[in-house]
Scaffold this motif. Structure first.
Motif, PDB file in Angstrom:
ATOM      1  N   ALA A  31       0.861  -1.180   0.000  1.00  0.00           N
ATOM      2  CA  ALA A  31       0.000   0.000   0.000  1.00  0.00           C
ATOM      3  C   ALA A  31       0.899   1.231   0.000  1.00  0.00           C
ATOM      4  N   GLN A  32       0.562   2.210  -0.811  1.00  0.00           N
ATOM      5  CA  GLN A  32       1.382   3.418  -0.883  1.00  0.00           C
ATOM      6  C   GLN A  32       1.201   4.255   0.380  1.00  0.00           C
ATOM      7  N   GLU A  33       2.309   4.787   0.856  1.00  0.00           N
ATOM      8  CA  GLU A  33       2.317   5.495   2.135  1.00  0.00           C
ATOM      9  C   GLU A  33       2.610   6.981   1.983  1.00  0.00           C
ATOM     10  N   GLY A  34       2.540   7.530   0.792  1.00  0.00           N
ATOM     11  CA  GLY A  34       2.799   8.961   0.598  1.00  0.00           C
ATOM     12  C   GLY A  34       4.265   9.299   0.769  1.00  0.00           C
ATOM     13  N   ALA A  35       4.560  10.246   1.662  1.00  0.00           N
ATOM     14  CA  ALA A  35       5.937  10.710   1.867  1.00  0.00           C
ATOM     15  C   ALA A  35       6.834   9.607   2.406  1.00  0.00           C
ATOM     16  N   ARG A  36       6.266   8.637   3.094  1.00  0.00           N
ATOM     17  CA  ARG A  36       7.044   7.524   3.644  1.00  0.00           C
ATOM     18  C   ARG A  36       6.749   6.254   2.841  1.00  0.00           C
ATOM     19  N   ASP A  37       6.900   6.371   1.531  1.00  0.00           N
ATOM     20  CA  ASP A  37       6.638   5.276   0.604  1.00  0.00           C
ATOM     21  C   ASP A  37       7.446   4.042   1.000  1.00  0.00           C
ATOM     22  N   VAL A  38       6.840   2.875   0.879  1.00  0.00           N
ATOM     23  CA  VAL A  38       7.484   1.619   1.281  1.00  0.00           C
ATOM     24  C   VAL A  38       7.772   0.711   0.089  1.00  0.00           C
ATOM     25  N   GLY A  39       7.831   1.272  -1.120  1.00  0.00           N
ATOM     26  CA  GLY A  39       8.153   0.484  -2.297  1.00  0.00           C
ATOM     27  C   GLY A  39       6.914  -0.059  -2.982  1.00  0.00           C
ATOM     28  N   ASP A  40       7.121  -0.667  -4.139  1.00  0.00           N
ATOM     29  CA  ASP A  40       6.006  -1.159  -4.941  1.00  0.00           C
ATOM     30  C   ASP A  40       5.621  -2.593  -4.613  1.00  0.00           C
ATOM     31  N   VAL A  41       6.621  -3.455  -4.428  1.00  0.00           N
ATOM     32  CA  VAL A  41       6.373  -4.878  -4.177  1.00  0.00           C
ATOM     33  C   VAL A  41       7.288  -5.334  -3.046  1.00  0.00           C
ATOM     34  N   HIS A  42       6.737  -6.116  -2.131  1.00  0.00           N
ATOM     35  CA  HIS A  42       7.537  -6.692  -1.045  1.00  0.00           C
ATOM     36  C   HIS A  42       7.733  -8.178  -1.331  1.00  0.00           C
ATOM     37  N   CYS A  43       8.987  -8.565  -1.399  1.00  0.00           N
ATOM     38  CA  CYS A  43       9.394  -9.950  -1.640  1.00  0.00           C
ATOM     39  C   CYS A  43      10.466 -10.237  -0.598  1.00  0.00           C
ATOM     40  N   ALA A  44      10.023 -10.531   0.616  1.00  0.00           N
ATOM     41  CA  ALA A  44      10.929 -10.640   1.768  1.00  0.00           C
ATOM     42  C   ALA A  44      12.151 -11.467   1.412  1.00  0.00           C
ATOM     43  N   PRO A  45      13.333 -10.943   1.708  1.00  0.00           N
ATOM     44  CA  PRO A  45      13.707  -9.743   2.445  1.00  0.00           C
ATOM     45  C   PRO A  45      13.966  -8.509   1.572  1.00  0.00           C
ATOM     46  N   PHE A  46      13.339  -8.442   0.393  1.00  0.00           N
ATOM     47  CA  PHE A  46      13.575  -7.346  -0.548  1.00  0.00           C
ATOM     48  C   PHE A  46      12.347  -6.455  -0.701  1.00  0.00           C
ATOM     49  N   VAL A  47      12.600  -5.170  -0.896  1.00  0.00           N
ATOM     50  CA  VAL A  47      11.597  -4.236  -1.397  1.00  0.00           C
ATOM     51  C   VAL A  47      11.969  -3.969  -2.844  1.00  0.00           C
ATOM     52  N   LEU A  48      10.988  -4.123  -3.724  1.00  0.00           N
ATOM     53  CA  LEU A  48      11.224  -3.903  -5.151  1.00  0.00           C
ATOM     54  C   LEU A  48      10.614  -2.579  -5.575  1.00  0.00           C
ATOM     55  N   GLU A  49      11.417  -1.752  -6.168  1.00  0.00           N
ATOM     56  CA  GLU A  49      10.932  -0.524  -6.803  1.00  0.00           C
ATOM     57  C   GLU A  49      10.792  -0.877  -8.279  1.00  0.00           C
ATOM     58  N   CYS A  50       9.556  -0.903  -8.779  1.00  0.00           N
ATOM     59  CA  CYS A  50       9.286  -1.389 -10.133  1.00  0.00           C
ATOM     60  C   CYS A  50       9.137  -0.227 -11.106  1.00  0.00           C
ATOM     61  N   LYS A  51       9.765  -0.369 -12.259  1.00  0.00           N
ATOM     62  CA  LYS A  51       9.748   0.677 -13.284  1.00  0.00           C
ATOM     63  C   LYS A  51       9.438   0.071 -14.644  1.00  0.00           C
TER      64      LYS A  51
END
Length: 152
Positions: A31-51
């Motif tokens: 879920a998007q968190e605005g100013a405290r964005d937590v990334g697009d996809v969570h694949c523990a132990p990674f946060v994926l920023e998708c482009k």
């Protein structure tokens, strides 16, 4: 991306449904968190920023991924750049040098083993090592995630 990784990691049944909806190992869209964005996809132990863009800006994206991983409480942030008009498994996964080294150390493998096992290729941009990164494809990244999860 999420569906591909869940399937590649063996987290879905024959009909494509997640086997255990409560498992922390499932790959999820965050879920998007605005100013405290937590990334697009969570694949523990990674946060994926998708482009999915024509002109990549990997060093800038990697800085964003590291901040978002920190906000999400995950140890690693990486960037996934989808290759246009290609299967999602061919998407390019970019690691900053520090993240790559930390993952390699957690796996207990040498730099050579890491490059060969997961087909990483380096990109060196000038003398500023903060702009350097290593890249593999999404299929090999899924194997890396599985190996990292098994090593813990």
């Amino acid at each position: 991306m999420r569906d591909y990784l869940n399937e590649a990691l063996g987290l879905v049944d024959g009909s494509g449904r997640v086997k255990d909806v409560f498992s922390a190992l499932n790959v999820r869209r965050a879920a998007q968190e605005g100013a405290r964005d937590v990334g697009d996809v969570h694949c523990a132990p990674f946060v994926l920023e998708c482009k999915d863009v024509k002109s990549p800006a990997v060093p800038m994206w990697l800085r964003q991924a590291h901040v978002e991983a920190f906000h999400a409480g995950y140890p690693y942030g990486v960037v996934v750049h989808k290759v246009r008009r290609a299967n999602v498994r061919l998407g390019r996964v970019h690691f900053g040098v520090r993240t790559w080294t930390r993952v390699r150390t957690a796996l207990g493998v040498s730099a050579r083993e890491m490059r060969e096992r997961y087909a990483f290729t380096p990109a060196v941009r000038g003398l500023d090592s903060a702009r350097w990164y290593l890249t593999t494809d999404l299929a090999r990244f899924a194997q890396l995630v599985a190996d990292l999860r098994a090593a813990r």
